[in-house]
Every structure is written in structure tokens, then in C-alpha cells.
Design a protein around this motif. Structure first.
Motif, PDB file in Angstrom:
ATOM      1  N   GLU A   1      52.970  41.057  16.966  1.00 20.20           N
ATOM      2  CA  GLU A   1      52.075  40.117  17.883  1.00 20.20           C
ATOM      3  C   GLU A   1      52.854  40.230  19.078  1.00 20.20           C
ATOM      4  N   LEU A   2      54.218  39.984  19.174  1.00 16.65           N
ATOM      5  CA  LEU A   2      54.599  40.044  20.439  1.00 16.65           C
ATOM      6  C   LEU A   2      54.477  41.077  21.299  1.00 16.65           C
ATOM      7  N   PHE A   3      54.515  42.155  21.102  1.00 12.52           N
ATOM      8  CA  PHE A   3      54.076  43.328  21.580  1.00 12.52           C
ATOM      9  C   PHE A   3      52.591  43.602  22.019  1.00 12.52           C
ATOM     10  N   ALA A   4      51.696  43.190  21.160  1.00 10.66           N
ATOM     11  CA  ALA A   4      50.432  43.176  21.503  1.00 10.66           C
ATOM     12  C   ALA A   4      50.146  42.282  22.568  1.00 10.66           C
ATOM     13  N   ARG A   5      50.624  41.066  22.667  1.00 11.26           N
ATOM     14  CA  ARG A   5      50.353  39.994  23.385  1.00 11.26           C
ATOM     15  C   ARG A   5      50.911  40.229  24.748  1.00 11.26           C
ATOM     16  N   SER A   6      52.319  40.786  24.846  1.00 13.87           N
ATOM     17  CA  SER A   6      52.926  40.955  26.276  1.00 13.87           C
ATOM     18  C   SER A   6      52.251  42.225  27.050  1.00 13.87           C
ATOM     19  N   ILE A   7      52.622  43.550  26.075  1.00 11.84           N
ATOM     20  CA  ILE A   7      52.496  44.864  26.722  1.00 11.84           C
ATOM     21  C   ILE A   7      50.717  44.916  27.051  1.00 11.84           C
ATOM     22  N   GLY A   8      50.155  44.515  26.112  1.00 17.20           N
ATOM     23  CA  GLY A   8      48.825  44.642  26.179  1.00 17.20           C
ATOM     24  C   GLY A   8      48.048  45.507  25.144  1.00 17.20           C
ATOM     25  N   GLU A   9      46.842  44.955  24.516  1.00 15.48           N
ATOM     26  CA  GLU A   9      46.394  45.630  23.357  1.00 15.48           C
ATOM     27  C   GLU A   9      46.010  46.849  23.650  1.00 15.48           C
ATOM     28  N   GLU A  10      45.376  47.060  24.793  1.00 17.29           N
ATOM     29  CA  GLU A  10      44.593  48.284  25.343  1.00 17.29           C
ATOM     30  C   GLU A  10      45.661  49.044  25.915  1.00 17.29           C
ATOM     31  N   THR A  11      46.994  49.112  25.891  1.00 14.42           N
ATOM     32  CA  THR A  11      47.951  50.047  26.261  1.00 14.42           C
ATOM     33  C   THR A  11      48.135  51.210  25.566  1.00 14.42           C
TER      34      THR A  11
ATOM     35  N   GLY B   1      53.976  41.303   3.776  1.00 14.59           N
ATOM     36  CA  GLY B   1      52.680  41.757   4.349  1.00 14.59           C
ATOM     37  C   GLY B   1      52.744  41.316   5.840  1.00 14.59           C
ATOM     38  N   ARG B   2      53.928  40.839   6.331  1.00 11.40           N
ATOM     39  CA  ARG B   2      53.761  40.513   7.690  1.00 11.40           C
ATOM     40  C   ARG B   2      54.003  41.836   8.618  1.00 11.40           C
ATOM     41  N   SER B   3      53.199  41.959   9.720  1.00 14.97           N
ATOM     42  CA  SER B   3      53.504  43.138  10.510  1.00 14.97           C
ATOM     43  C   SER B   3      54.521  43.024  11.502  1.00 14.97           C
TER      44      SER B   3
END
Length: 419
Positions: free
Chosen positions: A49-59, A74-76
Motif C-alpha cells: 500500500e505504501l507504494f500504491a499510495r505514493s507512486i500512484g496506482e496507474e504508474t 496473507g499481507r501484501s
């Protein structure tokens, strides 16, 4: 049994390469320290989640390039694809904003991206990362560029180009995105690559960052972001460029420069070289004023950059390994112990070198000294043991002399000889 080989895209750093990386880190520590930056060390694994929220989901990084997997609960989890998000997570989690108004931090280490291995970019690559959190000042942007130039100059890289742009802010960027969308509507769906067809719907600025020749040609006529900057962004960028101009700092304005991550705003920059192929950027960064709050921290601005160490190493070429000061040859088994004792005495004085681990002929051990590049070969045989002497051979001049063993340290540590 079959040999186990390294994974594709992952490289071994052999001694010469590891030494070069160590030098880059040493110079970075020295230069960054002059500007008040302190080292921080971070985990390689973070929550996805750290990278999805910071870098951007659509990058592209989040969509296609991250090494992501579930742990046993089961944690991503994700192996870090870049360092800024991790630094911000540590900054927020440890309440570093409470300790001081401006935090200046740097870190080094491996990053991981699943992409096609190419010159200067492996799936495991290494970066020097610098972050400054707490000030919106354009003076900080300029200072960071000065520091980056100092670092590159100190490692011996001066033939580089700095590209500069302003990406605006949340207040003025939407109008520019609308203009881009209107521009792209003038082209049919076959004009853009598959990735850019997706990008123009989610973040049209990212189309400008595409390296596909057809997309680059199409975007040449795209509207310039500089024409859509709000007054505050325009003034901020003018102060940055004015400071650079006054210092005689060379740069090129590049209106296409958007970087590949969503968190950048206002000042953004890249340092590029024409000597390492299509992946020409050796360093890049910019301002990310909304990132800390987007990750759950206070509303604080920041600016930073990262250098790719593999690309720096490519530009620097093969570094020279320092020549050892000595090699001690033992011509008989009885000389092995005294040789080790002498080596330890010389090492205690700050000298570097090796000693024989088996008794061999003088010719054989002189060849070994030459292979190591030793400055001198110290020879111990039966005669030298009986007389408590050492034969010292200068490997550059082939001059040879015999002297008492107690005088060897003084000879090797003379100021004129210890350069």
C-alpha cells in the motif's frame, strides 16, 4: 549436479565493482554531510500500500514492475522499487517532524523492479537517495541541485546535462490535463502505444514520459505546461532558475520532463548522459509537496533526488584498485610464522598487504607479488631467519636490498614512500 546460477536481472558485484560502489557511497557521505544531510537506513520490504499510495496506482512501476507477494499471514508486501516512499514512511512513523523543522536525510541500497534488464538497469539496482522534508522554499530546490552537481563533480563526472521543468501544483495542473486531453482527442487510437492509451485516461502527463518513438513524435506538438502554471508556481520556478543562472549553473529547460512517479509537483529535474544508451538518466528528482500528507503525515513539503549507482559506474568506467604496500614471500616452512608476524606488524601501522601461506620458490612468489600489484616484495628464507633480516625488493624498479627486520616498518612508512 547442475550449477546454480544467479537470477536473470540480478548481478554480482565483484571486488572491483564493489570497491567502486563503496567509493560512491563514501563521496556521497562527505558531500551530503557538508550540506547537513544525515544517513537513514531502511528495510527492503514494505507494505504494498505504501507504494500504491505514493507512486500512484496507474504508474508503470505499480502496474507492472513491482516484486509483490503475500507473506504467511496473507499481507501484501513489496520489495522497494524506489526509496522516497520508505523515507517518508519512516519520517512519519518516527515523528521526525517533531524533532526539527527541516529534516535532511539520505540513504543508499538496492531497489527492485521487474522490467527487461538493460544496460545500466537491472532488476536489482542500487541508488543513492536524498530527501529534504519541511520547507517549501525554492532556495532549497536550488541548493539541492548545487549539492547534486558537487557530488557528481567530486566523483569525476562533469560532462552531463541537467534538464529542468516545473510540473505545477494541484491548483493549476487540472487545466493543463484538460488541454492535453483535448490535444490527444485529435489522434486516432492507433497513434499511441497500448500503455499510453491507458495513461491518457488516468494521468495524461505520463504520456509525455513515454519512450516509444511514435508516442514521442506525437507529443512534440502537445501544449506546454509552462503556459498553464499558476502565479505561485511560476514565481517558485523563476526563483529556482534565477538562483541557478546567478551561480552560472548550466541547465536545459525541458517541457516534456514529467518523471515517472505521480507524487512530483513544481520543480522536477533529471541529469542525463549521452554515453549510456537510451536509458540516459543518471539522476533525477524534484518536489513532492503533497506526499507526506498523502501517506498519513502532516501537511509538509519535500524535495529530493536519486542517483542510479550502476549508471554512474558505467560512466566512470573501471576504477583502479589501490596497490597493496607489500607482499611477504616465505621461501621455507620455518619462515611462514615470522612472515605472518611481520605482516601483522606492518598492518598495525596502517599498511596493506598479504603474506605467503605456503613455502614456495622466490620466482613463484615474486610472480604472485606482481599479480597483486604490490609495491614491494619482502623475502624471508633460511638465511634471513638466521640473520634476523629481510630482503626488500622494489617491484617497480627491481632494486633489492637486505636490512634488519626491525627497520622494515620504518622503510615502508616513510612519508615519501607512503603516497
Amino acid at each position: 549436479m547442475d550449477k546454480i546460477q544467479k537470477i536473470k536481472g540480478f548481478a554480482d558485484l565483484l571486488p572491483d565493482q564493489a570497491s567502486q560502489f563503496a567509493r560512491l557511497e563514501t563521496v556521497a557521505k562527505t558531500v551530503f554531510g557538508r550540506y547537513g544531510y544525515r544517513e537513514i537506513r531502511l528495510p527492503i520490504l514494505e507494505r504494498t500500500e505504501l507504494f500504491a499510495r505514493s507512486i500512484g496506482e496507474e504508474t508503470d512501476v505499480v502496474q507492472k514492475e513491482m516484486y509483490t507477494f503475500p507473506d504467511r499471514k496473507g499481507r501484501s508486501l513489496t520489495m522497494r522499487p524506489e526509496a522516497t516512499a520508505g523515507v517518508m514512511r519512516a519520517y512519519i512513523e518516527n515523528n521526525m517532524h517533531a524533532a526539527q523543522e527541516l529534516s535532511k536525510l539520505y540513504c543508499t541500497g538496492p531497489m527492485f523492479r521487474y522490467e527487461r534488464p538493460q544496460k545500466g538497469r537491472m532488476r536489482q539496482f542500487h541508488q543513492l537517495d536524498v530527501e529534504a522534508v519541511g520547507s517549501p522554499s525554492p532556495y532549497l530546490d536550488a541548493e539541492m541541485l548545487f549539492m547534486l552537481a558537487d557530488f557528481l563533480g567530486e566523483i569525476g563526472l562533469t560532462d552531463l546535462s541537467v534538464e529542468l521543468n516545473s510540473l505545477g501544483c494541484p491548483a493549476c495542473r487540472p487545466a493543463y490535463q484538460d488541454a492535453l486531453n483535448a490535444y490527444f482527442r485529435g489522434f486516432d487510437s492507433g497513434s499511441l502505444c497500448e500503455d499510453c492509451l491507458r495513461r491518457k485516461l488516468t494521468n495524461p502527463l505520463r504520456v509525455l514520459d513515454c519512450k516509444v518513438p511514435g508516442c514521442r513524435e506525437l507529443t512534440k506538438g502537445a501544449p506546454s505546461l509552462a503556459n498553464y502554471l499558476c502565479d505561485e508556481c511560476r514565481e517558485h520556478f523563476a526563483v529556482v532558475t534565477g538562483l541557478l543562472d546567478k551561480a552560472g549553473f548550466s541547465y536545459v529547460l525541458n517541457p516534456r520532463l514529467v518523471r515517472g512517479l505521480d507524487y512530483y509537483v513544481r520543480t522536477t529535474f533529471e541529469v542525463v548522459s549521452g554515453k549510456i544508451g537510451s536509458q540516459s538518466a543518471v539522476a533525477g528528482g524534484g518536489r513532492y509537496d503533497g506526499l507526506v500528507s498523502a501517506l498519513g503525515g502532516p501537511e509538509l513539503p519535500g524535495v529530493g533526488f536519486a542517483c542510479g549507482m550502476e549508471r554512474l559506474a558505467l560512466l566512470l568506467g573501471q576504477g583502479e584498485t589501490p596497490a597493496p604496500d607489500f607482499f611477504i614471500a616465505a621461501l621455507c616452512p620455518e619462515a611462514l610464522g615470522p612472515a605472518l608476524e611481520l605482516a601483522q606488524a606492518l598492518r598495525a601501522q596502517g599498511l596493506s598487504g598479504e603474506c605467503a601461506l605456503a613455502a614456495k620458490s622466490a620466482k613463484n612468489q615474486l610472480r604472485q607479488a606482481a599479480r597483486l600489484g604490490a609495491k614491494r616484495c619482502l623475502i624471508l628464507g633460511e638465511s634471513e631467519l638466521a640473520n634476523n633480516t629481510v630482503v626488500v625488493k622494489d617491484m617497480a624498479t627491481a632494486e633489492q636490498t637486505s636490512l634488519p627486520r626491525v627497520d622494515v616498518t620504518a622503510l615502508l612508512t616513510r612519508p615519501s614512500e607512503a603516497k
